[in-house]
Scaffold this motif. Sequence first.
Motif, PDB file in Angstrom:
ATOM      1  N   TYR A  29     -18.724 -51.850 -23.793  1.00 33.11           N
ATOM      2  CA  TYR A  29     -19.548 -50.639 -23.752  1.00 33.11           C
ATOM      3  C   TYR A  29     -20.249 -50.360 -25.082  1.00 33.11           C
ATOM      4  O   TYR A  29     -20.947 -49.367 -25.216  1.00 33.11           O
ATOM      5  N   ARG A  30     -20.064 -51.230 -26.063  1.00 32.96           N
ATOM      6  CA  ARG A  30     -20.420 -50.916 -27.444  1.00 32.96           C
ATOM      7  C   ARG A  30     -21.909 -50.686 -27.643  1.00 32.96           C
ATOM      8  O   ARG A  30     -22.323 -49.674 -28.204  1.00 32.96           O
ATOM      9  N   GLN A  31     -22.738 -51.603 -27.188  1.00 32.93           N
ATOM     10  CA  GLN A  31     -24.161 -51.534 -27.516  1.00 32.93           C
ATOM     11  C   GLN A  31     -24.829 -50.298 -26.928  1.00 32.93           C
ATOM     12  O   GLN A  31     -25.510 -49.551 -27.641  1.00 32.93           O
ATOM     13  N   GLN A  32     -24.624 -50.051 -25.636  1.00 34.61           N
ATOM     14  CA  GLN A  32     -25.308 -48.932 -24.999  1.00 34.61           C
ATOM     15  C   GLN A  32     -24.826 -47.598 -25.545  1.00 34.61           C
ATOM     16  O   GLN A  32     -25.617 -46.677 -25.768  1.00 34.61           O
ATOM     17  N   SER A  33     -23.525 -47.493 -25.807  1.00 32.26           N
ATOM     18  CA  SER A  33     -22.983 -46.263 -26.367  1.00 32.26           C
ATOM     19  C   SER A  33     -23.549 -46.006 -27.763  1.00 32.26           C
ATOM     20  O   SER A  33     -23.903 -44.872 -28.103  1.00 32.26           O
ATOM     21  N   PHE A  34     -23.639 -47.066 -28.558  1.00 30.53           N
ATOM     22  CA  PHE A  34     -24.196 -46.958 -29.903  1.00 30.53           C
ATOM     23  C   PHE A  34     -25.636 -46.474 -29.858  1.00 30.53           C
ATOM     24  O   PHE A  34     -26.022 -45.540 -30.572  1.00 30.53           O
ATOM     25  N   PHE A  35     -26.451 -47.086 -29.015  1.00 32.26           N
ATOM     26  CA  PHE A  35     -27.853 -46.699 -28.916  1.00 32.26           C
ATOM     27  C   PHE A  35     -27.988 -45.236 -28.478  1.00 32.26           C
ATOM     28  O   PHE A  35     -28.765 -44.477 -29.062  1.00 32.26           O
ATOM     29  N   ASN A  36     -27.248 -44.842 -27.454  1.00 38.50           N
ATOM     30  CA  ASN A  36     -27.376 -43.477 -26.932  1.00 38.50           C
ATOM     31  C   ASN A  36     -26.997 -42.431 -27.973  1.00 38.50           C
ATOM     32  O   ASN A  36     -27.723 -41.443 -28.173  1.00 38.50           O
ATOM     33  N   GLN A  37     -25.859 -42.638 -28.639  1.00 33.22           N
ATOM     34  CA  GLN A  37     -25.414 -41.661 -29.639  1.00 33.22           C
ATOM     35  C   GLN A  37     -26.367 -41.595 -30.817  1.00 33.22           C
ATOM     36  O   GLN A  37     -26.738 -40.510 -31.285  1.00 33.22           O
ATOM     37  N   ALA A  38     -26.778 -42.761 -31.307  1.00 36.04           N
ATOM     38  CA  ALA A  38     -27.625 -42.803 -32.498  1.00 36.04           C
ATOM     39  C   ALA A  38     -29.014 -42.228 -32.221  1.00 36.04           C
ATOM     40  O   ALA A  38     -29.562 -41.489 -33.047  1.00 36.04           O
ATOM     41  N   ILE A  39     -29.591 -42.543 -31.071  1.00 28.59           N
ATOM     42  CA  ILE A  39     -30.929 -42.041 -30.752  1.00 28.59           C
ATOM     43  C   ILE A  39     -30.909 -40.516 -30.609  1.00 28.59           C
ATOM     44  O   ILE A  39     -31.828 -39.829 -31.071  1.00 28.59           O
ATOM     45  N   GLU A  40     -29.864 -39.970 -29.988  1.00 30.25           N
ATOM     46  CA  GLU A  40     -29.759 -38.513 -29.865  1.00 30.25           C
ATOM     47  C   GLU A  40     -29.708 -37.844 -31.242  1.00 30.25           C
ATOM     48  O   GLU A  40     -30.317 -36.794 -31.466  1.00 30.25           O
ATOM     49  N   LEU A  41     -29.003 -38.456 -32.188  1.00 33.46           N
ATOM     50  CA  LEU A  41     -28.933 -37.919 -33.548  1.00 33.46           C
ATOM     51  C   LEU A  41     -30.286 -38.011 -34.246  1.00 33.46           C
ATOM     52  O   LEU A  41     -30.715 -37.071 -34.922  1.00 33.46           O
ATOM     53  N   LEU A  42     -30.966 -39.135 -34.096  1.00 34.94           N
ATOM     54  CA  LEU A  42     -32.275 -39.312 -34.727  1.00 34.94           C
ATOM     55  C   LEU A  42     -33.305 -38.353 -34.147  1.00 34.94           C
ATOM     56  O   LEU A  42     -34.199 -37.883 -34.868  1.00 34.94           O
ATOM     57  N   GLN A  43     -33.196 -38.050 -32.852  1.00 36.08           N
ATOM     58  CA  GLN A  43     -34.109 -37.079 -32.241  1.00 36.08           C
ATOM     59  C   GLN A  43     -33.971 -35.704 -32.889  1.00 36.08           C
ATOM     60  O   GLN A  43     -34.934 -34.946 -32.948  1.00 36.08           O
ATOM     61  N   ARG A  44     -32.776 -35.410 -33.384  1.00 36.49           N
ATOM     62  CA  ARG A  44     -32.548 -34.140 -34.060  1.00 36.49           C
ATOM     63  C   ARG A  44     -32.853 -34.260 -35.557  1.00 36.49           C
ATOM     64  O   ARG A  44     -32.469 -33.390 -36.336  1.00 36.49           O
ATOM     65  N   ARG A  45     -33.547 -35.346 -35.911  1.00 35.96           N
ATOM     66  CA  ARG A  45     -33.986 -35.607 -37.285  1.00 35.96           C
ATOM     67  C   ARG A  45     -32.813 -35.671 -38.264  1.00 35.96           C
ATOM     68  O   ARG A  45     -32.913 -35.267 -39.426  1.00 35.96           O
ATOM     69  N   GLN A  46     -31.714 -36.211 -37.771  1.00 32.37           N
ATOM     70  CA  GLN A  46     -30.566 -36.422 -38.627  1.00 32.37           C
ATOM     71  C   GLN A  46     -30.624 -37.816 -39.237  1.00 32.37           C
ATOM     72  O   GLN A  46     -31.443 -38.657 -38.846  1.00 32.37           O
ATOM     73  N   ALA A  47     -29.766 -38.045 -40.209  1.00 30.60           N
ATOM     74  CA  ALA A  47     -29.649 -39.366 -40.827  1.00 30.60           C
ATOM     75  C   ALA A  47     -28.499 -40.114 -40.156  1.00 30.60           C
ATOM     76  O   ALA A  47     -27.403 -39.586 -39.993  1.00 30.60           O
ATOM     77  N   VAL A  48     -28.782 -41.338 -39.750  1.00 32.97           N
ATOM     78  CA  VAL A  48     -27.772 -42.206 -39.137  1.00 32.97           C
ATOM     79  C   VAL A  48     -27.570 -43.401 -40.064  1.00 32.97           C
ATOM     80  O   VAL A  48     -28.534 -43.949 -40.604  1.00 32.97           O
ATOM     81  N   GLY A  49     -26.323 -43.790 -40.270  1.00 32.94           N
ATOM     82  CA  GLY A  49     -26.010 -44.913 -41.153  1.00 32.94           C
ATOM     83  C   GLY A  49     -25.429 -46.085 -40.391  1.00 32.94           C
ATOM     84  O   GLY A  49     -24.618 -45.907 -39.477  1.00 32.94           O
TER      85      GLY A  49
END
Length: 249
Positions: A90-110
């Motif tokens: 489940y790693r790739q899809q979960s990673f993309f979904n969580q990270a994109i939601e954070l970036l949409q809120r203009r947050q910094a993702v590492g």
Amino acid sequence: MSGNSPLQISDWFLASMGTKQFLYYEDRIPRDSAVLIVSNHRSFMDAPLLMKAVERPIRFACHHYMGQVPVMREIVTGQLGCFPLETPQYRQQSFFNQAIELLQRRQAVGVFPEGTKPMVQFSQPYQMQKFQRGFAHLAIRAAAGGEIHKPVKDLAVLPVAIASLEEVNTSAVPLRLLSVFDPSEPLFDRAGWHPLVIYRRVALLVGRPLWITPQQVKQYQGKQAKAVVSELTERCETEIETLLRQGCY
């Protein structure tokens, strides 16, 4: 400390460790946009160091086992705000979904694209593993948007090199103990100890931000998808390698 932000906790942690941090090319850090921070990774201190450098909380994708081990789980998820990756299926899809939601809120993702190996095997400060391409897929997909997510506008990928100038190397726990928490990781199925790198003096060198362009998005949706992902990955890796050599020598 539970009521404090990840940035405050990072400041407190680094001060308590007595680590001296030197920051170079600070003017390259985007201040008002969504940013995907990409860095080399050898120490548990890397996430707090990067937060202190960019002066904002960063939501890091961290290895699955860090979300399973007691105490470590509370620190990385509860205090530093990291989000552990799922098990491999489940790693790739979960990673993309969580990270994109954070970036949409203009947050910094590492993201640490070297994977697990440099964290569980002793290495020299100037050494790097080959970058995995997941962060490049993430950046372009986030900018492109889709059925579920709206496009992330003004998205920058920011390469940062962490160059250890003086450190202490010790050991944390037996690797096979970690296989209890994450049996899917083959690197845990061997003898030896999980290394622990403690920086005494460390330089952070900020690379030139790579802004995701409409041309890259267009290429990603066509026959050049593999090429555009490879190019972005290699640009980040080369930038960090160059800065790392500059910082270590």
